[in-house]
Design a protein around this motif. Structure first.
Motif, mmCIF file in Angstrom:
data_model
loop_
_atom_site.group_PDB
_atom_site.id
_atom_site.type_symbol
_atom_site.label_atom_id
_atom_site.label_comp_id
_atom_site.label_asym_id
_atom_site.label_seq_id
_atom_site.Cartn_x
_atom_site.Cartn_y
_atom_site.Cartn_z
ATOM 1 N N GLY A 106 -7.952 38.776 3.004
ATOM 2 C CA GLY A 106 -7.151 37.565 3.121
ATOM 3 C C GLY A 106 -7.813 36.382 2.443
ATOM 4 O O GLY A 106 -7.192 35.679 1.638
ATOM 5 N N LEU A 107 -9.110 36.177 2.744
ATOM 6 C CA LEU A 107 -9.825 35.039 2.163
ATOM 7 C C LEU A 107 -9.879 35.158 0.638
ATOM 8 O O LEU A 107 -9.673 34.174 -0.082
ATOM 9 C CB LEU A 107 -11.241 34.952 2.739
ATOM 10 N N THR A 108 -10.155 36.378 0.136
ATOM 11 C CA THR A 108 -10.229 36.577 -1.310
ATOM 12 C C THR A 108 -8.887 36.255 -1.966
ATOM 13 O O THR A 108 -8.842 35.572 -3.004
ATOM 14 C CB THR A 108 -10.615 38.038 -1.633
ATOM 15 N N SER A 109 -7.790 36.747 -1.376
ATOM 16 C CA SER A 109 -6.489 36.497 -1.991
ATOM 17 C C SER A 109 -6.164 35.017 -2.009
ATOM 18 O O SER A 109 -5.671 34.492 -3.008
ATOM 19 C CB SER A 109 -5.361 37.223 -1.260
ATOM 20 N N ILE A 110 -6.432 34.337 -0.883
ATOM 21 C CA ILE A 110 -6.121 32.907 -0.838
ATOM 22 C C ILE A 110 -6.956 32.158 -1.881
ATOM 23 O O ILE A 110 -6.460 31.295 -2.605
ATOM 24 C CB ILE A 110 -6.387 32.331 0.582
ATOM 25 N N TYR A 111 -8.248 32.557 -1.980
ATOM 26 C CA TYR A 111 -9.112 31.923 -2.980
ATOM 27 C C TYR A 111 -8.551 32.135 -4.383
ATOM 28 O O TYR A 111 -8.470 31.201 -5.185
ATOM 29 C CB TYR A 111 -10.531 32.490 -2.871
ATOM 30 N N LEU A 112 -8.139 33.382 -4.681
ATOM 31 C CA LEU A 112 -7.589 33.678 -6.003
ATOM 32 C C LEU A 112 -6.344 32.850 -6.276
ATOM 33 O O LEU A 112 -6.168 32.293 -7.359
ATOM 34 C CB LEU A 112 -7.249 35.171 -6.113
ATOM 35 N N VAL A 113 -5.482 32.739 -5.271
ATOM 36 C CA VAL A 113 -4.230 32.004 -5.454
ATOM 37 C C VAL A 113 -4.520 30.532 -5.715
ATOM 38 O O VAL A 113 -3.955 29.918 -6.628
ATOM 39 C CB VAL A 113 -3.323 32.169 -4.202
ATOM 40 N N VAL A 114 -5.414 29.969 -4.925
ATOM 41 C CA VAL A 114 -5.654 28.530 -5.010
ATOM 42 C C VAL A 114 -6.515 28.157 -6.217
ATOM 43 O O VAL A 114 -6.223 27.210 -6.934
ATOM 44 C CB VAL A 114 -6.323 28.028 -3.704
ATOM 45 N N ARG A 115 -7.568 28.956 -6.489
ATOM 46 C CA ARG A 115 -8.557 28.544 -7.460
ATOM 47 C C ARG A 115 -8.463 29.243 -8.817
ATOM 48 O O ARG A 115 -8.791 28.664 -9.833
ATOM 49 C CB ARG A 115 -9.973 28.754 -6.889
ATOM 50 N N VAL A 116 -8.084 30.504 -8.817
ATOM 51 C CA VAL A 116 -8.242 31.277 -10.049
ATOM 52 C C VAL A 116 -6.942 31.433 -10.837
ATOM 53 O O VAL A 116 -6.891 31.156 -12.032
ATOM 54 C CB VAL A 116 -8.846 32.673 -9.747
ATOM 55 N N LEU A 117 -5.899 31.868 -10.164
ATOM 56 C CA LEU A 117 -4.682 32.224 -10.889
ATOM 57 C C LEU A 117 -3.982 31.004 -11.456
ATOM 58 O O LEU A 117 -3.759 30.021 -10.760
ATOM 59 C CB LEU A 117 -3.713 32.982 -9.961
ATOM 60 N N LYS A 118 -3.651 31.088 -12.742
ATOM 61 C CA LYS A 118 -2.855 30.028 -13.356
ATOM 62 C C LYS A 118 -1.480 30.611 -13.611
ATOM 63 O O LYS A 118 -1.338 31.646 -14.245
ATOM 64 C CB LYS A 118 -3.482 29.592 -14.679
ATOM 65 N N VAL A 119 -0.474 29.940 -13.087
ATOM 66 C CA VAL A 119 0.870 30.481 -13.224
ATOM 67 C C VAL A 119 1.687 29.644 -14.198
ATOM 68 O O VAL A 119 1.973 28.482 -13.939
ATOM 69 C CB VAL A 119 1.564 30.535 -11.852
ATOM 70 N N PRO A 120 2.028 30.212 -15.347
ATOM 71 C CA PRO A 120 2.895 29.487 -16.283
ATOM 72 C C PRO A 120 4.267 29.301 -15.653
ATOM 73 O O PRO A 120 4.722 30.136 -14.872
ATOM 74 C CB PRO A 120 2.962 30.398 -17.504
ATOM 75 N N THR A 121 4.908 28.209 -15.999
ATOM 76 C CA THR A 121 6.159 27.892 -15.308
ATOM 77 C C THR A 121 7.379 28.581 -15.900
ATOM 78 O O THR A 121 8.348 28.819 -15.209
ATOM 79 C CB THR A 121 6.403 26.367 -15.320
ATOM 80 N N GLN A 122 7.302 28.895 -17.220
ATOM 81 C CA GLN A 122 8.550 29.404 -17.807
ATOM 82 C C GLN A 122 8.857 30.836 -17.375
ATOM 83 O O GLN A 122 7.967 31.600 -17.037
ATOM 84 C CB GLN A 122 8.524 29.288 -19.338
ATOM 85 N N SER A 123 10.158 31.142 -17.431
ATOM 86 C CA SER A 123 10.620 32.472 -17.054
ATOM 87 C C SER A 123 10.281 33.459 -18.158
ATOM 88 O O SER A 123 10.222 33.108 -19.329
ATOM 89 C CB SER A 123 12.117 32.420 -16.822
#
Lengths: 539, 91
Positions: free
Chosen positions: A502-519
């Motif tokens: 859980g902690l790892t996933s939340i960390y990845l979501v908040v700090r690591v993953l960059k999500v481009p906005t376009q479809s």
């Protein structure tokens, strides 16, 4: 350095068959490997899923008493085999699987767990919890009636085909694929590198699972022709080659007689094999003059260290002809046991299980990256908009099915603790909630046309749910994971696993993953871009 | 990057090849195993070895099917192999 590769035609044909076979099996294979990875620990998590199992095993379990107690409840058909699994540190109950007389002359199988101290009998046709079993069954699609197992076997077979063709098409650059850990460049290159490097490095593991998985799923298909042609259709002859105790013929009407107790005989076997664990006993004609018992032993440290020791209960003398001696056994007696040990990681303790778990998840990633190569390699103007829509939809559905497994698995663990143990047929409730929430998660996922967002959202939801699992276990059973490390290490281990996940996933979501906005949905604009110059030159 | 279409077969040839790859390979694999078991002094080790060797051989033939260009040639090879094995089994 380059190796001599395939010719042009062979390369393209095998490449295409690799792609087609791969894309057809990929999402189902992901489910198999993901659920399979967790299934490796299905016994280890039993104390976590069933608080009633959080007891220590007394040193003097009375196996005769357990067997007779079950007989008094079910009236066992003693001529059929009765299978008794000894209590283990993970499942502290005596598990008895036997046959009972039906209304007509046939028999029906029964299953019961006996408490090692109180000898209370719990019927296992209505088990209080099936979490581990549900995940284990999912990994060979047992929930699909009749064809599920065969389907998983065929998937394993085509996985072997995909592995072999994959190695062949990358043969030319095989040596560089051992260390091409490149995470730069275009997405297509990144996915292609991930796919080939992990495929090449993971090859031994993956081929082993493809072959052993195909064996368990398609056993019938392999044995049927041999049995028909060589043994006139008598399959018991083949099974008796593997389990020689089946060759002992017992008299159904043998007179009742007193014989040695199971406890004494077990002690005798344990003395002969002090370093081995006696895992189970198979009993026939118990309480009769020709009562027969086969002890299954294993030290779980060696690929050929399982065996079975058969004896009449009247004298307790080992019947060599009907026994399989651990380590010393013949090739024929080793093959099936070895396949089983390889598949279930039962030959090198916990280290092998953990290695298998990690390699399974790596294989999952290899599968996903294959799908993403397929899609990115086709996301260009050589394909019609309709084709590209199809590629996009397939990728989206596959990703939704696969990536939603993380939150869905968190949900089944959570539900296992949220539904009180007293509720009747609670296992059905837990499973129902698991499968329907997995479906809902998939359907929600189909609304996201951006793969990065899809991934991030599932990771986020899964992460939050994971964090709630140790909390739910603590509240429901008041065994908080920091308190039970020494008493029930596996209860604490499950909680800790989910906490870290859980902690790892939340960390990845908040700090690591960059999500481009376009479809990422293919659009008319890109197709028009190609058409415009064509129109311009012709006019 | 996708495979070049000019090398790929289509229509009936493709259907014939996929059938040969899955069914043809299976039949040949099983017949070879049974023929070896029949000629062996003790058929038990052969039978039990087939638990893994059958899948390896099956997939090997699958790859071979696509490797060979002409579908009729594949069927001819499998036909001859099956015939030889059947002869060993029943004669």
């Amino acid at each position: 350095m380059k190796l001599r590769g395939l010719g042009n035609r062979a390369y393209n044909v095998l490449f295409h068959s690799h792609t087609v076979a791969g894309i057809v099996i990929s999402f189902a294979l992901f489910v198999i490997f993901y659920a399979g990875a967790f299934s490796l620990f299905r016994h280890h998590i039993y104390q976590w899923e069933n608080p009633a199992a959080r007891i220590s095993i007394p040193s003097d379990v009375d196996y005769d008493k357990a067997l007779l107690k079950v007989d008094s409840v079910y009236d066992l058909a003693w001529h059929e085999t009765t299978n008794m699994l000894m209590p283990t540190e993970h499942i502290p109950f005596v598990r008895i699987y036997g046959a009972v007389h039906d209304t007509d002359s046939t028999t029906e199988r029964m299953a019961a767990f006996v408490h090692p101290e109180t000898y209370a009998v719990q019927d296992m046709n209505e088990p209080p919890t099936t979490l581990g079993d549900t995940l284990y069954h999912l990994h060979y699609f047992r929930q699909i009636p009749v064809i599920g197992l065969y389907l998983s076997g065929l998937l394993a077979l085509f996985f072997l085909f995909a592995s072999v063709t994959g190695i062949l098409i990358h043969w030319r650059n095989l040596l560089t694929k051992f260390y091409a850990f490149i995470t730069e460049g275009k997405w297509k290159t990144i996915w292609a590198n991930a796919h080939t490097v992990l495929g090449v490095i993971g090859l031994p593991f993956q081929v082993m699972y493809a072959v052993t998985g195909a064996f368990f799923g398609l056993l019938t298909l392999i044995l049927l022709p041999s049995v028909l042609i060589l043994y006139n259709g008598d399959s018991s002859q083949v099974f008796n080659k593997i389990r020689p105790e089946g060759n002992v013929v017992l008299n159904e009407d043998a007179p009742a007689a007193t014989h040695r107790s199971l406890n004494v005989l077990k002690g005798q076997v344990q003395k002969t094999y002090p370093d081995f664990t006696i895992t189970r006993a198979i009993v026939r004609n118990y309480g009769k003059s020709d009562a027969l018992v086969t002890w299954y032993v294993d030290d779980h440290q060696n690929i050929a260290s399982s065996g079975s020791l058969t004896m009449y209960m009247a004298d307790g003398i080992l019947l060599d002809e009907y026994s399989v001696l651990p380590v010393l056994k013949s090739y024929s007696h080793t093959v099936i046991d070895m396949i089983t040990k390889l598949h279930f990681a039962e030959f090198g303790g916990l280290a092998i299980k953990i290695t298998y778990f990690i390699l399974s998840l790596i294989t999952c990633f290899m599968i996903i990256s294959g799908v993403l190569i397929w899609r990115t390699a086709r996301d260009n103007q050589r394909y019609t908009l309709q084709q590209r829509h199809f590629h996009h939809q397939v990728t989206k559905i596959y990703l939704a099915v696969c990536l939603s497994m993380f939150p869905a698995f968190a949900i089944i663990f959570l539900t296992n603790k949220l539904i009180p143990m007293e509720i009747i047929s609670r296992a059905n409730w837990v499973n129902g909630i698991f499968f329907s929430s997995w479906l809902v998660l998939i359907l929600i996922g189909l609304r996201w046309n951006n793969y990065a967002r899809l991934n991030r959202n599932y990771l986020f939801v899964g992460g939050l749910l994971s964090l709630m699992i140790p909390l739910a276990n603590g509240i429901a059973t008041s065994d908080w994971f920091w308190q039970v490390w020494s008493m029930f290490p596996w209860v604490a281990a499950v909680d800790t696993f989910w906490l870290i996940a859980g902690l790892t996933s939340i960390y990845l979501v908040v700090r690591v993953l960059k999500v481009p906005t376009q479809s990422q949905k293919p659009s008319e604009v890109m197709i028009k871009k190609r058409k415009t110059p064509l129109v311009a030159t012709s006019s | 990057m996708p495979a070049k279409a000019k090398y790929l077969s289509s229509g009936w040839t493709r259907f014939s090849k996929v059938t040969a790859a899955i069914l043809g390979s299976y039949v040949v694999t099983m017949l070879i195993h049974i023929a070896i078991a029949k000629t062996a002094v003790n058929d038990t080790p052969v039978l039990l070895t087939s638990a893994y060797s059958a899948f390896l051989l099956w997939v090997g033939f699958m790859v071979l099917t696509f490797f060979i260009k002409k579908a009729w040639y594949v069927w001819a090879v499998y036909g001859v192999l099956s015939g030889m094995c059947l002869a060993i089994i029943y004669l």
